[in-house]
Design a protein around this motif. Structure first.
Motif, PDB file in Angstrom:
ATOM      1  N   TYR A 126      35.935  40.417  41.229  1.00 54.11           N
ATOM      2  CA  TYR A 126      34.878  40.493  42.242  1.00 54.11           C
ATOM      3  C   TYR A 126      34.739  41.860  42.920  1.00 54.11           C
ATOM      4  N   LYS A 130      28.784  44.194  40.743  1.00 57.59           N
ATOM      5  CA  LYS A 130      27.558  44.383  41.505  1.00 57.59           C
ATOM      6  C   LYS A 130      27.036  43.044  42.016  1.00 57.59           C
ATOM      7  N   TYR A 131      27.204  41.991  41.194  1.00 55.40           N
ATOM      8  CA  TYR A 131      26.749  40.664  41.580  1.00 55.40           C
ATOM      9  C   TYR A 131      27.709  39.612  41.034  1.00 55.40           C
ATOM     10  N   ARG A 151      31.427  33.131  54.111  1.00 55.90           N
ATOM     11  CA  ARG A 151      30.085  33.347  53.577  1.00 55.90           C
ATOM     12  C   ARG A 151      29.308  32.029  53.502  1.00 55.90           C
ATOM     13  N   ASP A 181      24.245  35.603  49.832  1.00 49.66           N
ATOM     14  CA  ASP A 181      25.032  36.192  50.910  1.00 49.66           C
ATOM     15  C   ASP A 181      25.665  37.464  50.368  1.00 49.66           C
ATOM     16  N   GLY A 182      25.092  38.602  50.758  1.00 52.91           N
ATOM     17  CA  GLY A 182      25.563  39.871  50.206  1.00 52.91           C
ATOM     18  C   GLY A 182      25.232  39.933  48.721  1.00 52.91           C
ATOM     19  N   ASN A 183      26.238  40.201  47.902  1.00 56.03           N
ATOM     20  CA  ASN A 183      26.013  40.285  46.455  1.00 56.03           C
ATOM     21  C   ASN A 183      26.449  39.022  45.725  1.00 56.03           C
ATOM     22  N   TRP A 185      25.416  35.176  44.801  1.00 55.18           N
ATOM     23  CA  TRP A 185      24.322  34.211  44.688  1.00 55.18           C
ATOM     24  C   TRP A 185      24.904  32.885  44.221  1.00 55.18           C
ATOM     25  N   TRP A 200      16.958  36.037  40.989  1.00 51.34           N
ATOM     26  CA  TRP A 200      17.815  37.217  40.872  1.00 51.34           C
ATOM     27  C   TRP A 200      17.153  38.289  40.001  1.00 51.34           C
TER      28      TRP A 200
END
Length: 255
Positions: A126, A130-131, A151, A181-183, A185, A200
């Motif tokens: 993690y 990026k995602y 989160r 939430d942030g990066n 999904w 996305w």
């Protein structure tokens, strides 16, 4: 064919103009008894996208042996399932992953020692991603990896009690098609992963690109992340005294 070529050129032009470094390397975790649509649903729009932008796909599992969707934790009257062949293992993963996608399914209820390699892989990967994207009860693996602590996240409403038990420090959203939430999904149950992946794709490559892919595969999207009639059916919001009548007619198979 002319419309498809136009789509390819338009998508490539958008990426060139908007994002010099979009994600390229996508990893998909699989495990025994994964939910088929959790994997193959989001993959189809990504297959289409890969015809216009550079994408690399890795299928990651505990070994290189084929991984089947057949339930292993419950008796069924059938011998029915699909297999996928991993390209990498948790011990020998692809390098430079940009995106990691985690499906759900009955396999997320396997004994923790069977799931621990996948959980550990999510936790270690993690920080460099990026995602991170989950479908259905795949969010329970994210929760157990600790990456959802503090989160907002969602998951399959038919398995809501199980989901919440895996992440007491997660702000579980009981009514949502998907949550960002942030990066990270997270999407609701099974088919919601398709809507989530289209959202996305729109976030990264532009809504025009996402819409054109949906039109090419003739998929009618839900574009509102708060659209979630299944929260009412399964009473995850606590506003009903019992699950809706339609839920009572369904077989008791939580995924």
């Amino acid at each position: 064919m002319k419309q498809f070529v136009t789509f390819v050129l338009a998508a490539a032009a958008f990426v060139h103009a908007q994002d010099a470094e979009p994600p390229v390397n996508i990893g998909y975790i699989v495990f025994p008894s994964f939910e088929a649509l959790d994997v193959f649903g989001p993959l189809d729009p990504l297959n289409m996208l890969s015809m216009s932008v550079p994408l690399n796909l890795s299928i990651i599992a505990g070994s290189l042996d084929p991984v089947n969707t057949r339930p292993v934790s419950m008796a069924t009257p059938s011998f029915f399932g699909e297999s996928i062949v991993p390209s990498h293992t948790f011990a020998d993963p692809p390098k430079n992953l940009d995106v990691l996608i985690v499906p759900g399914g009955l396999g997320t209820r396997a004994p923790i020692e069977q799931l621990q390699p996948a959980i550990d892989f999510i936790k270690t990967q993690y920080p460099d991603l990026k995602y991170l994207i989950s479908v259905c009860t795949g969010a329970t693996l994210l929760a157990r990896a600790g990456v959802l602590d503090g989160r907002r996240a969602t998951s399959n409403k038919a398995a809501w009690a199980f989901v919440k038990s895996t992440g007491p420090n997660v702000e579980w959203v009981p009514q949502a098609r998907w949550v960002v939430d942030g990066n990270i999904w997270t999407t609701s149950g099974v088919a919601a992963g398709i809507d989530g992946i289209f959202a996305w794709i729109g976030h990264v490559w532009g809504e025009d690109t996402s819409l054109r892919i949906a039109n090419l595969i003739e998929y009618e999207r839900h574009t509102d992340p708060s659209w979630d009639p299944f929260a009412i059916i399964w009473n995850t919001t606590g506003t009903a005294s019992a699950p809706a009548a339609s839920a009572k007619l369904l077989p008791v198979i939580e995924i």
